[in-house]
Structure formats: C-alpha cells, structure tokens
Design an enzyme around this catalytic site. Sequence first.
Site, PDB file in Angstrom:
ATOM      1  N   ALA A 117       4.953   2.056   1.475  1.00  0.00           N
ATOM      2  CA  ALA A 117       5.567   3.136   2.259  1.00  0.00           C
ATOM      3  C   ALA A 117       5.609   2.688   3.716  1.00  0.00           C
ATOM      4  CB  ALA A 117       4.760   4.417   2.117  1.00  0.00           C
ATOM      5  N   LYS A 128     -16.260   3.099  19.871  1.00  0.00           N
ATOM      6  CA  LYS A 128     -16.339   1.752  20.449  1.00  0.00           C
ATOM      7  C   LYS A 128     -16.514   1.849  21.969  1.00  0.00           C
ATOM      8  CE  LYS A 128     -15.711  -0.847  16.763  1.00  0.00           C
ATOM      9  NZ  LYS A 128     -16.506  -1.997  16.342  1.00  0.00           N
ATOM     10  N   TYR A 161     -12.764   7.000  16.330  1.00  0.00           N
ATOM     11  CA  TYR A 161     -13.092   5.581  16.107  1.00  0.00           C
ATOM     12  C   TYR A 161     -13.066   4.822  17.438  1.00  0.00           C
ATOM     13  CZ  TYR A 161     -12.212   0.676  15.209  1.00  0.00           C
ATOM     14  OH  TYR A 161     -12.253  -0.685  15.270  1.00  0.00           O
ATOM     15  N   ASP A 204     -29.546  -2.008   7.279  1.00  0.00           N
ATOM     16  CA  ASP A 204     -28.673  -0.991   7.850  1.00  0.00           C
ATOM     17  C   ASP A 204     -28.989  -0.752   9.317  1.00  0.00           C
ATOM     18  OD1 ASP A 204     -27.202   1.473   8.240  1.00  0.00           O
ATOM     19  OD2 ASP A 204     -27.143   1.545   6.047  1.00  0.00           O
TER      20      ASP A 204
HETATM   21  N1  UDP Z   1       2.063   0.729   8.209  1.00  0.00           N
HETATM   22  C1  UDP Z   1       3.048   1.116   7.319  1.00  0.00           C
HETATM   23  N2  UDP Z   1       2.698   1.318   6.014  1.00  0.00           N
HETATM   24  C2  UDP Z   1       1.427   1.146   5.540  1.00  0.00           C
HETATM   25  C3  UDP Z   1       0.425   0.735   6.458  1.00  0.00           C
HETATM   26  C4  UDP Z   1       0.769   0.531   7.787  1.00  0.00           C
HETATM   27  O1  UDP Z   1       4.212   1.280   7.689  1.00  0.00           O
HETATM   28  O2  UDP Z   1       1.184   1.367   4.337  1.00  0.00           O
HETATM   29  C5  UDP Z   1       2.402   0.504   9.617  1.00  0.00           C
HETATM   30  C6  UDP Z   1       1.612   1.352  10.591  1.00  0.00           C
HETATM   31  O3  UDP Z   1       2.279   2.571  10.811  1.00  0.00           O
HETATM   32  C7  UDP Z   1       1.578   0.468  11.832  1.00  0.00           C
HETATM   33  C8  UDP Z   1       1.617  -0.946  11.276  1.00  0.00           C
HETATM   34  O4  UDP Z   1       2.074  -0.829   9.943  1.00  0.00           O
HETATM   35  O5  UDP Z   1       2.734   0.664  12.605  1.00  0.00           O
HETATM   36  C9  UDP Z   1       0.254  -1.621  11.268  1.00  0.00           C
HETATM   37  O6  UDP Z   1      -0.643  -0.740  10.644  1.00  0.00           O
HETATM   38  P1  UDP Z   1      -2.128  -1.169  10.282  1.00  0.00           P
HETATM   39  O7  UDP Z   1      -2.765   0.004   9.602  1.00  0.00           O
HETATM   40  O8  UDP Z   1      -2.095  -2.463   9.548  1.00  0.00           O
HETATM   41  O9  UDP Z   1      -2.818  -1.440  11.681  1.00  0.00           O
HETATM   42  P2  UDP Z   1      -2.937  -0.479  12.989  1.00  0.00           P
HETATM   43  O10 UDP Z   1      -1.794  -0.871  13.879  1.00  0.00           O
HETATM   44  O11 UDP Z   1      -2.884   0.930  12.543  1.00  0.00           O
HETATM   45  O12 UDP Z   1      -4.254  -0.870  13.558  1.00  0.00           O
END
Ligand code: UDP
Length: 331
Positions: free
Chosen positions: A209, A148, A144, A54
């Site tokens: 969704a 970074k 987050y 860790d």
């Molecule tokens: N997204 C979505 N439904 C989900 C998960 C993600 O519509 O169940 C959309 C999210 O709003 C974003 C895109 O898919 O516009 C990519 O999301 P992800 O979480 O994969 O990566 P992020 O862009 O957040 O790093």
Amino acid sequence: MSRKRYLVTGGAGFVGSHVVAALLERNADVVVLDNLSIGHRAAVLPGAELVVGDLADPSAVDALVGAGPWDAVFHFAALSLVGESVRLPFKYLLENGVNGIRLIDACVRHAVPRFVLSSTANLFGTPDRMPIDEEVRIDPASPYGESKFMIERALHWANEIHGLRSACLRYFNAAGADPQGRLGEDHNPETHLIPLAIDAVLGRRPALAIFGSDYATPDGTCIRDYVHVNDLADAHIRVLDQLDRRSVRYNVGTGQGYSVRDITEAVGRIAGRPVPYVMGQPRMGDAAILIAGAEALRADTGWIPQFTDLDEVVATAYRWREAHPGGYGDK
Ligand code: UDP
C-alpha cells in the site's frame, strides 16, 4: 595500541548489529546488551559477546556498565514504531526515555568517557526548511521522537556537569543490509517501505500500500533520504574521534531524496518484475519530504556515504531478504 572495548545496547537490532560488525572489523572487543524483544540472537556476529538483559533492570545495567572500563557506550536499544508511540506515549517516554536516562546515569557514575546515541530525524517534526541541518528547530513529531530528545537532553547535562562526551546521531531512513549477507533488517511487525516492497515483489505478502499520492512532490508520493546501514555504521565509528574534544550532534543522511515510487521502481528493477502495489491513504504524521543536511558530519569527520546508488542500497536488502524468508527465524 590497546584493544578498544565497547558496550553496545541494542546490538542485536538492525542498525546496532551493523555497528557491531563495523567495530569487530576494527578489532575491538564488543559486548552487546539486548533483551531480544526486538533484536535477534543470530544478528550478533561471532566475536561479540551477547548479554541478554533489560535496560529496565537498573541493577543489571549498573553491574554491566560497572564491569568496564569501556572506551564508549553505544546506545541503540529502543522501541521505534512511530505509530505505536502515538497510541502509547508513556510506553515510549518510559521505556526509551527513562531507561535511556538511567543508562546515562550509570555511565556517569562509572566514568564512561564517551556515549554514542542512536537518535532520529523524527526530532524535527514539521521542518521549516529542507534539507534538515542541525539548526532546524526541534519539535518532535511523536512520543518516539520526544523519547529520543529526552535522552539527548540528559546527555547535554551529563556533558555540562560530568564531562561525559556524547554524539547524538539523528538518522534519516536506515536502509540496505550487510553487503556480505550476514545481517539484514527483520522487524516484527515490519513497517518499513523497502522490506515491505521486497516482500510484495517476492509474493510473500499482498500488494504494497503506497501511503498517499497527493503530496507536494513531483510524483505525489513522499520523499525520504535512504542511507545505507553500513554508511550509518561508519558515521558511528568516525564520531568517536570527535569525542576526544567535545560533544557533537549530527544529522545523518545522504542529502539525496527518493520518492516511494522511486523505491518501488528500484525494487522492481532488482527483482526483474514490478512491485505489486495499491494506492492507500496517507499515513498520519508523514511529512511530504525529509532530506538530511549532513554537511557538518562530512566536514568534521570526512564521512562520505559509499552507497550512492539507490539500486545498490536496495540490492543489499533484497539479497538478504530473499535468502531469509523467515528473517532470522527466531520470532
Ligand atoms: N510507506 C508506504 N507504504 C508502506 C510503508 C511506508 O508508502 O507500507 C511510505 C511512508 O509513508 C514513507 C516512506 O514510505 O513516506 C518511508 O516509510 P518508512 O516507514 O520506511 O520510514 P519513515 O520515513 O516513516 O521513517
């Protein structure tokens, strides 16, 4: 030439495991440090050594970094749920930020020459222009992203004062999987669009969704820059040469954007049937469009993404997920 030797934190995770694969292909010695809280033992390919440990344990980290010499340290180990970081900011600032800075301190003390950081486009909050190149103002969108950025800043001073050369690679959307089918994406919980859409079309979870359909984009859904994880891995290898001369930071993406609808359609084409979906509410903090300006990486290193066809990217993810209904099966 002597065999190169690399330490990879988080090498049992999604991007880290693909970078380990790329390093092994180049005949390097690879040691992975991972606490397996997110990563998977089976994601560490034979040929690499796994040390289960860790980053929160400074004496263990110090002993391992001191057991060099290392040609470079690659640092992937991190919590990466943006939504969780908004609820629990100090979990991220401490576990990612502080532990990452401690790792850099150990690298400085043990004279590691090169450090490659897995960073994020989340650094750019609400960007004032698109595509997002390295000159766009940094204003992290979440704790987050901030965690970074803390590490990037520590690397800046490690370079200025101690001569530790570093590459900070700000990823856009890491996607796809090992084309040989050995490695894939297995998060728990899964929050990423492509694996969720694949699981929905395979009937392994309810309808996907779609988070918002009123964005200022042609089809109303968010646009992202999906870069194949093997192309990402290639960027990590290419930047090593840069580090013989200077420290660098690059945004890593294809420069091509796809909407959520584009992705569900691509998954539908690969599966041979449409992805079941429902229209959901927008997710807090989601920008309408995030596309990388990765010209600097291309110009300096000759990096050219090999996966330019969205269906091909999605197909590699689909094949692994279809073949591994329980992911790596260890969680
Ligand atoms: N997204 C979505 N439904 C989900 C998960 C993600 O519509 O169940 C959309 C999210 O709003 C974003 C895109 O898919 O516009 C990519 O999301 P992800 O979480 O994969 O990566 P992020 O862009 O957040 O790093």
